[in-house]
Write a protein that holds these residues in place. Sequence first.
Motif: not given
Length: 185
Positions: A46, A53, A66
């Motif tokens: 994150k 991710k 992402k």
Amino acid sequence: MKLGVLEGLLFITGDEGVSLEEIESILEIDREQAINLLKTLEDELKNSSRGLKLIFLGNKYKLSTKEEHKIYYEKLINKTISSTLSQSALETLAIIAYNQPITVGGIDEIRGVSSRDIVRKLLYRELIEFAGKSNLPGKPMLYRTTNRFLDYFNLASVNELPKLEKEEMIDEEKDLFKSKYKEIN
């Protein structure tokens, strides 16, 4: 160490992903430890400096890019599409074009080497697409060529592909089930 191994497992399984049970078995840990490890990796990914991710789809954990970086990935894909295809990519495309719909296993059998990465690249280039699932055990995905493939090779349809000549089988192959030896009573 196990966090790095987990990340590596997720990387090498690619689109197939890895199940919680597989993580437990491979890393020789219990369910709670596996869940904690996944949570730790998810938290680390994150971080805004990371490009991947952790996702959970189809009962499998997978690495994915992402969304906020999408514009950069599209630039690469568009650049890659305009570049030439490698010999192995052309070979794989030919196998798909002449045998569609076909599974990755079918492609591998014809080529004699793993084609998973090449198939993935051809999917990204939109030269092939999913064509459903096979009735073979495990229900592997079937692939076929796309309209972009036709455009790339300036074809109106796959019927315009050059016809393949079937090689003449040598006599030994024709008589595969006939034996030179006879049973003695």
